[in-house]
Design a protein around this motif. Structure first.
Motif, short mmCIF file in Angstrom:
data_model
loop_
_atom_site.label_atom_id
_atom_site.label_comp_id
_atom_site.label_asym_id
_atom_site.label_seq_id
_atom_site.Cartn_x
_atom_site.Cartn_y
_atom_site.Cartn_z
N GLN A 96 0.81 -1.21 0.00
CA GLN A 96 0.00 0.00 0.00
C GLN A 96 0.85 1.27 0.00
OE1 GLN A 96 -2.48 -0.76 3.37
NE2 GLN A 96 -3.61 -2.35 2.27
N THR A 97 1.98 1.24 0.71
CA THR A 97 2.74 2.47 0.90
C THR A 97 3.82 2.66 -0.16
OG1 THR A 97 2.47 1.95 3.23
CG2 THR A 97 3.78 3.88 2.72
N LEU A 98 4.51 1.58 -0.50
CA LEU A 98 5.60 1.71 -1.48
C LEU A 98 5.18 1.20 -2.86
CD1 LEU A 98 8.84 0.60 0.43
CD2 LEU A 98 7.55 2.71 0.59
N GLY A 99 4.00 0.57 -2.94
CA GLY A 99 3.58 0.02 -4.22
C GLY A 99 4.43 -1.17 -4.64
N TRP A 100 5.08 -1.82 -3.66
CA TRP A 100 5.94 -2.97 -4.00
C TRP A 100 5.22 -4.29 -3.74
CZ3 TRP A 100 7.48 -7.24 -1.27
CH2 TRP A 100 8.48 -8.03 -1.86
N LYS A 101 5.39 -5.21 -4.68
CA LYS A 101 4.86 -6.57 -4.52
C LYS A 101 5.85 -7.52 -5.14
CE LYS A 101 0.26 -8.44 -4.80
NZ LYS A 101 0.84 -9.56 -4.16
N SER A 102 5.99 -8.70 -4.58
CA SER A 102 6.92 -9.66 -5.19
C SER A 102 6.36 -10.14 -6.53
CB SER A 102 7.13 -10.85 -4.26
OG SER A 102 5.92 -11.54 -4.11
N GLU A 103 7.26 -10.45 -7.44
CA GLU A 103 6.82 -10.93 -8.76
C GLU A 103 7.14 -12.38 -8.97
OE1 GLU A 103 8.40 -8.33 -11.73
OE2 GLU A 103 7.04 -6.72 -11.13
N HIS A 104 8.00 -12.94 -8.13
CA HIS A 104 8.46 -14.32 -8.34
C HIS A 104 7.94 -15.24 -7.25
CE1 HIS A 104 11.43 -11.76 -10.42
NE2 HIS A 104 11.42 -12.73 -11.31
N GLY A 105 7.62 -16.46 -7.66
CA GLY A 105 7.17 -17.46 -6.70
C GLY A 105 8.29 -18.46 -6.40
N LEU A 106 7.93 -19.48 -5.61
CA LEU A 106 8.93 -20.46 -5.15
C LEU A 106 9.66 -21.13 -6.32
CD1 LEU A 106 10.22 -21.97 -2.76
CD2 LEU A 106 8.42 -23.69 -3.01
N ASP A 107 8.91 -21.50 -7.38
CA ASP A 107 9.57 -22.20 -8.49
C ASP A 107 10.62 -21.31 -9.17
OD1 ASP A 107 8.64 -24.86 -8.49
OD2 ASP A 107 6.68 -24.16 -9.19
N ASP A 108 10.28 -20.01 -9.33
CA ASP A 108 11.26 -19.08 -9.94
C ASP A 108 12.51 -18.97 -9.05
OD1 ASP A 108 9.35 -18.31 -11.89
OD2 ASP A 108 8.49 -16.86 -10.49
N ILE A 109 12.26 -18.87 -7.76
CA ILE A 109 13.37 -18.71 -6.80
C ILE A 109 14.32 -19.89 -6.91
CG2 ILE A 109 13.93 -18.75 -4.33
CD1 ILE A 109 11.30 -17.21 -3.84
N VAL A 110 13.72 -21.08 -6.83
CA VAL A 110 14.52 -22.30 -6.81
C VAL A 110 15.22 -22.50 -8.16
CG1 VAL A 110 14.24 -24.80 -6.82
CG2 VAL A 110 13.29 -23.44 -4.95
#
Ligand code: UFG
Length: 332
Positions: free
Chosen positions: A297-311
């Motif tokens: 809400q404040t910085l407009g930041w949200k993650s774009e990658h899920g566990l499969d992308d990370i791994v």
């Protein structure tokens, strides 16, 4: 814009440095290269300095003044929970003392904007489904305590010197945005499992009798590249006018169990993995999942990658490092 990135040759710091350089900012990396790698600071100016030394304060202030830097991002710190329990003095001295030097250098050079690496470790063992920033921190080890004290120090520096600061409480960081910036330490679940597989050992699950759907511990895994973008969002926030908050969680709001992480690694590697089930590790909460509402809400930041992308990114980085002609992981 010029930013001093302290600990910029480390795993997370170097991802932020890369993004800042990509958006055309001038970056000065300050790092003692004790765990950081010179190669990770490529493209930035490098000041080799141990910020915990008494003389570091003046060296930092001079670098801030002469470069005309307008912001500082402070990563440099020890971050091993077990080590902090055995040697709290080192954590007090280096994590708190280092930050004290950084903040007083900023005050002396009249640098206003500071972003600080905090940690979900400040929360200890919270008894809630989703951890919000309003929860009172109750760190259960010296590492988490030094991060919480660091947040107080930022607040003090704001009051005393008109500085503007943000602390980002990282949840479980993993993956690689670029193979050569991957985490070379074998300290957290994903690199530990990859290392075990390389050595031909079965990974060990620390307990399968938790009150979770598959009995193993649940954490909120955030891609290091997403986390790096959160730092850029924090800098933008500090450079703007409105600033209702000083502390933000950085996670995805999704939990993954140890077995789910191991399954994702098996999928990414195209192999079967049969882990060993070991005892619980003392001090581990059953689940630690971030509420990301405030930062969204404040910085407009949200993650774009899920566990499969990370791994997948971590597996690809390991494969690149192990390739016969690889120089992705030169000695620091
Ligand atoms: N785990 C295993 N086997 C292993 C290693 C870990 O089962 O060989 C489990 C742990 O018990 C836990 C999960 O995997 O359930 C994640 O463990 P990590 O050691 O990777 O990470 P932690 O959650 O303990 O801590 C990490 C950072 C801390 C930070 C915290 C914030 O290391 O600095 O995330 O959530 F504070």
């Amino acid at each position: 814009m010029t930013t001093l990135v302290i600990g910029g040759a480390g795993y997370i710091g170097s991802h932020v440095v890369r993004l800042l350089l990509e958006q055309g900012e001038r970056v000065i990396v300050v790092d003692d290269l004790s765990t950081g790698l010179r190669s990770r600071a490529e493209g930035a100016e490098l000041l080799e300095l141990d910020v915990t030394r008494p003389e570091a304060r003046e060296v930092l202030a001079e670098s801030l003044r002469s470069s005309g830097a307008d912001s500082v991002i402070h990563f440099a710190a020890h971050k091993q929970v077990g080590e902090s329990v055995e040697n709290p003095e080192m954590y007090w001295h280096d994590n708190i003392g280092g930050l004290a030097n950084v903040l007083s250098a900023c005050a002396s050079a009249e640098v206003r904007d500071v972003v600080f690496s905090s940690s979900a470790a400040v929360y200890g063992v919270p008894d809630v489904d989703l951890v919000t920033e309003d929860l009172t921190p109750r760190p259960i080890n010296p590492y988490g305590a030094t991060k919480y004290v660091g947040e107080w120090m930022l607040a003090d520096a704001e009051r005393a010197h008109g500085m503007r600061t943000v602390a980002l409480r990282y949840f479980n960081v993993a993956g690689a945005g670029w193979p050569e910036l991957a985490d070379t330490a074998v300290m957290n679940l994903v690199p530990i499992v990859l290392d075990a597989l390389e050595q031909g050992r079965a990974p060990v699950v620390f307990g399968d009798d938790y009150d979770t759907p598959d009995g193993t511990g649940i954490r909120d895994y955030v891609h290091v590249l997403d986390l790096a973008h959160a730092h850029l969002a924090a800098l933008d926030y500090l450079r703007g006018e409105e600033r209702p908050h000083r502390v933000f969680n950085v996670g995805t709001g999704e939990g993954s169990s140890v077995l789910e992480v191991i399954d994702a690694i098996a999928r990414a590697r195209g192999i079967e993995i049969t882990p060993e089930i070991g005892a619980r590790r003392p001090g581990d909460p059953a689940r630690l999942i971030c509420s990301g509402d405030r930062i969204a809400q404040t910085l407009g930041w949200k993650s774009e990658h899920g566990l499969d992308d990370i791994v997948r990114s971590a597996v690809e980085a390991r494969a690149a490092a192990l390739a016969p002609d690889a120089d992705a992981y030169p000695e620091g």
